[in-house]
Scaffold this motif. Structure first.
Motif, short mmCIF file in Angstrom:
data_model
loop_
_atom_site.label_atom_id
_atom_site.label_comp_id
_atom_site.label_asym_id
_atom_site.label_seq_id
_atom_site.Cartn_x
_atom_site.Cartn_y
_atom_site.Cartn_z
N ARG A 24 -16.22 2.74 5.25
CA ARG A 24 -15.15 3.02 4.29
C ARG A 24 -15.53 4.30 3.57
N LEU A 29 -6.86 -2.00 3.99
CA LEU A 29 -8.06 -1.66 4.77
C LEU A 29 -9.05 -2.81 4.79
N ASP A 46 -0.90 3.48 4.66
CA ASP A 46 -0.03 3.74 3.51
C ASP A 46 1.42 3.77 3.96
N SER A 48 0.82 -1.22 0.00
CA SER A 48 0.00 0.00 0.00
C SER A 48 0.85 1.26 0.00
N ASP A 85 -4.16 1.39 -1.83
CA ASP A 85 -4.55 0.70 -0.60
C ASP A 85 -4.12 -0.75 -0.64
N GLY A 122 -5.16 6.64 4.52
CA GLY A 122 -4.29 6.07 3.50
C GLY A 122 -3.40 7.07 2.80
N ASP A 161 -8.80 6.05 0.04
CA ASP A 161 -9.75 5.27 0.81
C ASP A 161 -9.36 5.32 2.28
N ASN A 162 -10.34 5.54 3.15
CA ASN A 162 -10.11 5.64 4.59
C ASN A 162 -11.10 4.74 5.32
#
Length: 388
Positions: free
Chosen positions: A41, A25, A73, A16, A21, A141, A53-54
Motif C-alpha cells: 500500500r 483497497l 475511485d 470511494s 478510499d 485511487g 492511497d494506491n
C-alpha cells in the motif's frame, strides 16, 4: 466469497469517491494476501492535492509478467434520490448489478481478481514455484480526478523497486454495445490551449482610435477549424481541433475590447508529437495573422500523449479469449478519450478491455451479471493463453 459478483458488490459498498478510499483497497488487499500475493500500500501526495492511497500486489518472480490495472475511485453519485437503488448498495436486480463503479470500473477489477484467484487455485501452484511467470495488480485511487498521485507515481515507484512489466490489461469499460465488441489498443493524445488576440481598447464611436480583436479572433477560429490537421493514420482517426469557448471579458456595449481569448482542445493521432503539433498550429496562426494581428497561443501542460499497442501476439491472444467466450471478434480500436493506459504504455504494451460502458457515470450505473461472468471467463482465457 471470491467470485466476481461478490467482490464487485463489496467494492461498490465502499463509497470511494475520489480522493476517498473508503475501504475499497482493504477489500482487495485481504483477498490478495490470502492468495499469497505480496501486497504493498503506497500513499502519494503533492502540495495542493489530496493524498491518494494506491495498491500494488504481485505473485511470482519470473518472466513473463502480466499486470492487471485499474482504479477503485469513482465519480460522485449525483442525485442519489434519483437512483432506483442505493448508489452504493451493490444491489442485484433483474439480472443487473447496480451501483456507482459497477461499470467504471470496480466491476472490471472484480473480474480480474476473480479470474486470477481461480486460475491460481486450479493450477495448484504459485507462479514463483513453477517458474511460469508473474501476475500483479496496479490499482490506483485518483483516476477520476487529476491523476497526479495515482498511476503515474505508482509506476515510477514500481520501476524504482525493480518491477518490470511485460504486458498489461486495463479493465476500463471498453465495449460499446455488447461484450466482445471492442478492445482499446491506443488512444489519441489531448492538448489544450488558449488563442489570444491583442487589440487596442477604445470607444465604439471612434473605431479608428482602437483595434478590435473580435473580428480578428473570429477569422483565426474559422481558419484553424476549417483546415484539417491530418486525414488519419493506419490505426487512428483524424486529429481534430475544437474551440470550446470565446471570451472578451467585456460587459459594455460601447467599448471595443482590448483582448479576445478562445479556448480549444486538440485530440491528435500518431502522426504528431506534442511538440510537432504545437508547431503546426502556431505556424497556421502566424500565417493567418500576418503582420496585422497580434496573436499567440498559451499552451496548457499535458501528460495525455498518444500511444499505440501494435497488433501482434498479445492482442491476438486477447482476441482469441474474447471470441471463445462471446462469439464476437472484437474491433481493435483507438477511439475515445484518455485513460491511465497512456501512462502504462511507457512501461509495457497495454490493452483496455472491460465491461460495457453505456451506463458509466450515469444515474443507475449498472452491469449485467451475465457480462460480469463473461469478463471473468475472458480474463481467465487470457491468463491460460499467456502462460501457455
Amino acid at each position: 466469497m471470491t467470485d466476481a459478483l461478490s467482490i464487485a458488490r463489496d467494492l461498490i459498498r465502499c463509497p470511494s469517491v475520489t480522493p476517498a478510499d473508503a475501504g475499497a483497497l482493504d477489500v482487495l488487499e485481504n483477498l490478495l494476501k490470502a492468495a499469497g500475493f505480496a501486497v504493498h500500500r503506497v500513499t502519494f501526495s503533492e502540495p495542493g492535492t489530496a493524498d491518494i492511497d494506491n495498491l500494488y500486489a504481485r505473485i511470482g518472480n519470473s518472466a513473463p509478467h502480466i499486470t492487471f490495472a485499474g482504479h477503485t475511485d469513482v465519480v460522485p453519485a449525483g442525485d442519489e434520490a434519483a437512483w432506483s437503488v442505493g448508489a452504493f448498495s451493490g444491489e442485484v436486480r433483474g439480472g443487473y448489478l447496480y451501483g456507482r463503479g459497477a461499470v467504471d470500473m470496480k466491476g472490471g477489477i472484480a473480474c480480474s481478481v476473480a479470474a486470477v484467484l481461480g486460475y491460481l487455485k486450479d493450477r495448484g501452484v504459485k507462479p514463483r514455484e513453477d517458474g511460469k511467470g508473474s501476475i500483479s495488480f496496479l490499482i490506483t485511487g485518483d483516476e477520476e480526478d487529476v491523476s497526479v498521485n495515482g498511476t503515474v507515481k505508482l509506476l515510477q515507484w514500481a520501476a524504482a523497486a525493480g518491477e518490470k512489466f511485460d504486458h498489461c490489461v486495463l479493465g476500463e469499460p471498453s465495449n460499446q454495445e455488447a461484450m466482445g465488441d471492442c478492445i482499446k489498443i491506443g488512444r489519441r493524445g489531448s492538448q489544450s490551449g488558449t488563442l489570444i488576440v491583442e487589440g487596442v481598447q477604445g470607444h465604439v464611436a471612434y473605431p479608428h482610435r482602437a483595434q478590435n480583436p473580435v473580428p480578428d479572433i473570429a477569422r483565426l477560429i474559422v481558419a484553424l477549424s476549417d483546415e484539417p490537421l491530418d486525414h488519419g493514420s493506419a490505426q487512428f482517426q483524424p486529429s481534430n481541433l475544437e474551440f470550446t469557448s470565446v471570451d472578451v471579458g467585456n460587459s459594455a456595449t460601447n467599448v471595443i475590447p482590448g483582448q479576445a481569448r478562445a479556448r480549444f482542445n486538440i485530440r491528435y493521432n500518431d502522426l504528431h508529437t506534442q511538440e510537432s503539433l504545437r508547431e503546426l498550429v502556431e505556424e497556421r496562426v502566424a500565417k493567418v495573422a500576418g503582420n496585422r494581428m497580434r496573436a499567440h497561443i498559451e499552451w496548457q501542460p499535458s501528460n495525455s500523449n498518444v500511444f499505440l499497442t501494435k497488433p501482434g501476439p498479445f492482442t491476438d491472444l486477447a482476441v482469441a479469449a474474447i471470441e471463445e467466450v462471446t462469439g464476437r471478434k472484437p474491433e481493435l480500436s483507438t477511439t475515445g478519450g484518455t485513460s491511465d493506459a497512456r501512462f502504462i504504455a511507457g512501461y509495457c504494451p497495454v490493452i483496455e478491455f472491460g465491461l460495457v460502458g453505456q451506463t458509466m457515470h450515469q444515474i443507475d450505473e449498472r452491469a449485467a451479471v451475465a457480462d460480469i461472468e463473461k469478463l471473468t471467463r475472458i480474463y481467465r482465457g487470457i491468463l491460460e493463453r499467456y502462460f501457455g
